[in-house]
Design an enzyme around this catalytic site. Structure first.
Site, mmCIF file in Angstrom:
data_model
loop_
_atom_site.group_PDB
_atom_site.id
_atom_site.type_symbol
_atom_site.label_atom_id
_atom_site.label_comp_id
_atom_site.label_asym_id
_atom_site.label_seq_id
_atom_site.Cartn_x
_atom_site.Cartn_y
_atom_site.Cartn_z
ATOM 1 N N CYS A 140 13.184 11.157 7.260
ATOM 2 C CA CYS A 140 13.061 10.765 8.664
ATOM 3 C C CYS A 140 14.373 11.044 9.386
ATOM 4 C CB CYS A 140 12.685 9.302 8.769
ATOM 5 S SG CYS A 140 13.751 8.247 7.792
ATOM 6 N N GLY A 156 1.661 5.156 12.881
ATOM 7 C CA GLY A 156 2.283 3.890 13.279
ATOM 8 C C GLY A 156 1.664 3.341 14.549
ATOM 9 N N LYS A 186 0.867 -1.183 0.000
ATOM 10 C CA LYS A 186 0.000 0.000 0.000
ATOM 11 C C LYS A 186 0.904 1.233 0.000
ATOM 12 C CE LYS A 186 -2.379 3.410 1.949
ATOM 13 N NZ LYS A 186 -1.872 4.473 1.084
ATOM 14 N N GLU A 217 8.690 1.766 11.527
ATOM 15 C CA GLU A 217 9.752 2.767 11.345
ATOM 16 C C GLU A 217 9.060 4.114 11.295
ATOM 17 O OE1 GLU A 217 12.874 2.392 11.415
ATOM 18 O OE2 GLU A 217 13.055 0.232 11.207
ATOM 19 N N GLY A 277 6.219 5.386 8.437
ATOM 20 C CA GLY A 277 5.445 6.619 8.324
ATOM 21 C C GLY A 277 5.519 7.371 9.628
ATOM 22 N N GLU A 326 8.624 16.991 15.151
ATOM 23 C CA GLU A 326 9.083 16.739 13.774
ATOM 24 C C GLU A 326 8.361 17.703 12.826
ATOM 25 O OE1 GLU A 326 7.984 13.076 11.718
ATOM 26 O OE2 GLU A 326 10.065 12.829 11.086
#
Ligand code: NAD
Length: 520
Positions: free
Chosen positions: A304, A253, A195, A270, A248, A406
């Site tokens: 990331c 997550g 996906k 992750e 993501g 972030e």
């Protein structure tokens, strides 16, 4: 012949100059290219120029996911029973196709995701490297033997595939990250449903096309495009999917992890990062500035592993900032398809809004100094894309929101520190733990930092980015849940251990019990 085929394929897919002819792409289920049963499509547009429609992609439903899972289920037994070296042979072919079409995939990626050509080429190269590396495992997939505690008994451990795997991926490395998951999953004998992110389905489509051309059998790889809240959620909930491998945001997550926990499925995560470069007073400042610029503004800060915090010793703080700001101001922002451009657009309007809100928070809530950048670029060549100036905040304190959260854009914060110990404390003082770096000429400092920084990746005299596929990749704390992708460590995600005992004594031997007697 091959050239004619390539030309036809190119014509069907259109060229990046075609602004009116949107190509239509399909899901791949059980070896057939098929529209979603919803009959709905979403348009994917070039973030550097939204007049350019990259393509129309299916808006898939639960039923599409169920069909893909059924296809993966059907293909599983014959794929797991295909000897691993044979599976690997097909994967080596995928690698060759990716090499052959690298330039085309690179242009597609820049067009759908925005990263500059050089970096898009790096993303495709990472998929190539990962494919060859994982295929090499086809002749290894090592288990182990070990002495048994009884006489005339043999003990060994072998890897078994997990079964059906759901692979959910983000948009920022749209071919590399799907390949990090897909290739080890395949070599271990799993079948998959992929996906891709809503904003970058084309690069994953290209990867799956290459697998089809290489002869990976129908049903082994299935591709379902569409919204995360539908396709991703259904995959995470599906009772037949044994493992979800997710990359993501931390927020999504955690949702995926909860869904997996409900049904005792395995989940590998992750997630986000807030990575720090520490610059010590003895550092080569020019080199550190180059590392900071590359880490903070490469991929428009949408990595990331982006260097979103620069923790700089007070003795060199001023000098470092002067050089950093001069370099940031000189960066050429624009459409990544132009080879002179160094910083491309950000991915979509939501990203613009989020990044600009953090720039506002930095100035007006946190009270940091906006040293350069900070503007959403909307005029002239920028009018039809999502461009933000490379932005540097100075006089940042570790507790500020811009130093904690972030941002995922071309924004970095420079935080002063008075010692290495303080720099380490600041670097560790966030919820994430993906990557960190130190610039110093002192080996003792470098090792001290390496030992005390709580991240999955650490660099000395290099930026926080630049992972290689044969080393494990992943993070601690809010970034991950203990797994590592890449390296041989990824095999522990996509295979399960089976311990095998062979007793050739011809009698009953009881572990722990008879053994104790023998010693006594
Ligand atoms: P995201 O969490 O919004 O989306 C990731 C994927 O999850 C997409 O395919 C999305 O459609 C899907 N999704 C959305 N809702 C879902 C749901 N309810 N159930 C299941 N799937 C769902 O992340 P993004 O914006 O695509 O990517 C950016 C984030 O990814 C950043 O936080 C970045 O740090 C992180 N990232 C981490 C790594 C790593 O290796 N640690 C690598 C790249 C990106």
């Amino acid at each position: 012949m091959a050239q004619a085929k390539k030309a036809l394929a190119k014509k069907q897919r259109g060229s990046s100059g075609a602004r009116t002819l949107a190509n239509t792409y399909l899901n791949y289920i059980g070896g057939r290219w098929t529209p979603s049963e919803s009959g709905e499509w979403s348009e994917n547009r070039n973030p550097a120029d939204t007049r350019d429609v990259v393509g129309r992609f299916p808006v898939s439903t639960n039923e599409d996911v169920d069909a893909a899972v059924a296809a993966a289920r059907e293909a599983f037994d014959s794929w797991r029973l295909t000897p691993a070296p044979k599976r690997a042979e097909l994967m080596f072919r995928v690698g060759e196709i990716l090499m052959r079409d690298k330039q085309e995939y690179t242009r597609d990626m820049t067009r759908e995701m925005g990263k500059v050509l050089k970096e898009a080429g790096g993303d495709v190269q990472e998929a190539i490297d990962c494919t060859y590396y994982a295929a090499g495992e086809g002749r290894r997939l090592h288990g182990f033997t070990t002495p048994a505690e009884m006489p005339n008994k043999f003990a060994m451990c072998v890897r078994q595939p997990m079964g059906l795997c759901g692979l959910i991926t983000p948009w920022n490395f749209p071919m590399a990250i799907p390949s990090w998951k897909l290739m080890p999953a395949l070599v271990c004998g799993n079948t998959v449903v992929m996906k891709p992110a809503e904003d970058t389905p084309l690069s994953t489509y290209n990867l799956v096309k290459a697998c089809e051309e290489a002869g990976i059998p129908p049903g082994v790889i299935n591709l379902v495009m569409g919204h995360g809240s539908v396709v991703g959620a259904r995959l995470s909930d599906h009772p037949a999917v044994r493992l979800i491998s997710f990359t993501g945001s931390t927020e999504t997550g955690q949702r995926v992890a909860s869904a997996c926990a409900e049904r005792n499925a395995i989940c590998s995560l992750e997630m986000g990062g807030k990575n720090a470069i520490m610059v010590m007073e003895d550092a080569d400042i020019e080199n550190a500035v180059e590392g900071a610029v590359w880490g903070a503004f490469g991929t428009s800060g949408q990595r990331c592993t982006a260097s979103s915090r620069l923790i700089v010793h007070k003795k060199v703080y001023k000098k470092f900032n002067q050089q950093l700001v001069a370099r940031a101001k000189a960066l050429r922002v624009g459409n990544g398809a132009d080879e002179k451009i160094e910083v491309g657009p950000v991915i979509n309007p939501d990203a613009v809004e989020k990044i600009m809100s953090y720039i506002d928070i930095g100035q007006n809530e946190d009270g940091a100094t906006l040293a350069c950048g900070g503007r959403h670029l909307t005029k002239g060549d920028y009018a039809n894309g999502y461009f933000i100036e490379p932005t540097v905040f100075t006089d940042v304190t570790p507790d500020m929101r811009i130093a904690q959260e972030e941002i995922f854009g071309p924004v970095t914060s420079v935080i002063p520190a008075k010692s290495l110990d303080e720099a380490i404390e600041i670097a560790n003082g966030v919820q994430y733990g993906l990557s960190a770096a130190i610039y110093t000429q002192n080996v003792n400092r470098a090792f001290h930092a390496m030992n005390d920084i709580y991240t999955g990746i650490f660099y000395v005299n290099a930026s926080t980015i630049g992972a290689e596929v044969h080393l494990p990749f992943g993070g601690t704390k809010g970034t991950g849940n203990g797994h590592r992708e890449a390296g041989t460590q990824v095999l522990d995600i996509f295979s399960e251990w089976k311990s095998v005992y062979v007793d050739y004594s011809g009698k009953l031997q009881r572990a722990q019990i008879d053994n104790a007697k023998a010693i006594g």
